[in-house]
Each structure stands twice: as C-alpha cells, then as structure tokens.
Design an enzyme around this catalytic site. Sequence first.
Site, mmCIF file in Angstrom:
data_model
loop_
_atom_site.group_PDB
_atom_site.id
_atom_site.type_symbol
_atom_site.label_atom_id
_atom_site.label_comp_id
_atom_site.label_asym_id
_atom_site.label_seq_id
_atom_site.Cartn_x
_atom_site.Cartn_y
_atom_site.Cartn_z
ATOM 1 N N HIS A 99 0.832 -1.206 0.000
ATOM 2 C CA HIS A 99 0.000 0.000 0.000
ATOM 3 C C HIS A 99 0.864 1.252 0.000
ATOM 4 O O HIS A 99 0.613 2.197 -0.765
ATOM 5 C CB HIS A 99 -0.912 0.005 1.229
ATOM 6 C CG HIS A 99 -1.696 1.279 1.394
ATOM 7 N ND1 HIS A 99 -2.914 1.486 0.788
ATOM 8 C CD2 HIS A 99 -1.420 2.419 2.083
ATOM 9 C CE1 HIS A 99 -3.359 2.685 1.094
ATOM 10 N NE2 HIS A 99 -2.473 3.271 1.883
ATOM 11 N N GLU A 100 1.891 1.273 0.834
ATOM 12 C CA GLU A 100 2.762 2.440 0.886
ATOM 13 C C GLU A 100 3.562 2.588 -0.407
ATOM 14 O O GLU A 100 3.834 3.711 -0.848
ATOM 15 C CB GLU A 100 3.695 2.351 2.093
ATOM 16 C CG GLU A 100 2.977 2.308 3.434
ATOM 17 C CD GLU A 100 2.005 3.465 3.641
ATOM 18 O OE1 GLU A 100 2.227 4.552 3.052
ATOM 19 O OE2 GLU A 100 1.018 3.289 4.374
ATOM 20 N N HIS A 103 1.705 4.521 -2.899
ATOM 21 C CA HIS A 103 1.889 5.974 -2.814
ATOM 22 C C HIS A 103 3.164 6.403 -3.542
ATOM 23 O O HIS A 103 3.194 7.475 -4.166
ATOM 24 C CB HIS A 103 1.959 6.413 -1.357
ATOM 25 C CG HIS A 103 0.653 6.339 -0.645
ATOM 26 N ND1 HIS A 103 -0.511 6.857 -1.167
ATOM 27 C CD2 HIS A 103 0.308 5.808 0.569
ATOM 28 C CE1 HIS A 103 -1.515 6.654 -0.320
ATOM 29 N NE2 HIS A 103 -1.037 6.012 0.736
#
Length: 228
Positions: A99-100, A103
């Site tokens: 998920h990070e 980004h």
Amino acid sequence: MFFDPTYFIFMIPAFILMGITSWYVRSSYSKWSKVRASSGLTGAQAAQRLISSGNLYGVKVQGIAGDLTDHYDPRDKTLSLSQSVINSPSVAAVAIAAHELGHAMQDAEDYLPLRLRSAIVPAVNIGSYLGWILIMAGLLLRMTNLAWLGVLVFSGGALFALATLPVEFNASARAKELLVQTGIIQTDEERRGVNAVLNSAALTYVAGLITAVLQLLYFASLVSGRRR
C-alpha cells in the site's frame, strides 16, 4: 464548546464510528499478521521487490518506531515501515508495505489527487488552528461575518479528508494488483487477507471524513444559531 451538549450530539456518532473502524483495523491486522505469506517475503523484502518491478530505484526503505506508523514521504522518497511490518513475512505486513509503495508509484507518476492533497496541506494546517479561533472570536465579539470566515477556514479539514479518499483507495487498489502480479501473495486465502487489511484501513479514512464534516456542521450550526 467543550461544555456544549450540542457538540456531543453532533460528534457522538463520529466517536462511535471511529471506535468501530479502529477496532476493525486492529482486528484485521492482528488476524492476518499471524498468517505467513506463501512467498515468505518480509514487508521490507516485498517493498524491495515492488521497487524493482516498478523501477522506483530512488525510493529508500527504512524502519520506524511505533505500531501501524507506516508511511511514504514524497519529499525524500522514503518508505518508512514499522518494526512489525518491516521484519514480518505475514500477509498483513506485505499488504501494508505494498500500500505504501502504491503511494510511491503515485508520486512517480504525478498522480493528480496526490498532488492536490499535498498542495492543500499548508492551508489545512493553518486552518485547523485559526478556524476555531476566528469562530470563537466572532461569537464573543458578536461579529457574525468573522465567525463565518472561521467556519470557511475550518472547512479545510473536511476538504483534506475528502481529497485523501481517492489517494488512499487508489494506493490500496495498486497494492492488491501488485501483490498478485509479483507473486508475493499466491492463494485465495492470502487475497482475502490483503483485502481485509486494506479495506479496514480504508474505512478509517471514510470515518475521518465523516468526523470532519460533522465537526464542521457543528460550528456552522453554532454560528447560525447565535445569529438568530
């Protein structure tokens, strides 16, 4: 404000919702942090594989203290993973790491919602402190226009919460796809685990938006009621 019963009428639903979503996040994380990913990769190793597959070689991975403190900082291209993620080969750990990295991919692509959210951060930081001061000053001085200006300034928090939703949802969608494409997760059970962890986290942002809107509505009703 702190002794106004109306404030709690507005905010109790938000407090309950935030409590439920917080419990859901920790429950999902606790469950899937005990399930080992079939690839055997830790959060740090999963992040490195995704960095290589996405040609994001400028992104650095480092550890950070705390629990569920994982984040990506676009200013120095650093992915910070908590100790329970960076060294764990669990489904929850690789889901959070991916998920990070989502980004980081948004940053590399100049993803518009991410840029918009970053652009309003300074105004939101100022508004979160200045807004309620203007509201209270306007009410005490019986300057309704000043109080409404405070409401407008304070609304930046709700705007930021709204701008956060597409950024976080997109990062989670990328993570789910990347984990399958790179073979970091391989079974249906693992996919369910990734979905549970990331979907529960997404709900916290929805709850944050609802909380910000309810707080804004409280201030608006306070100014409107005082005007009458």
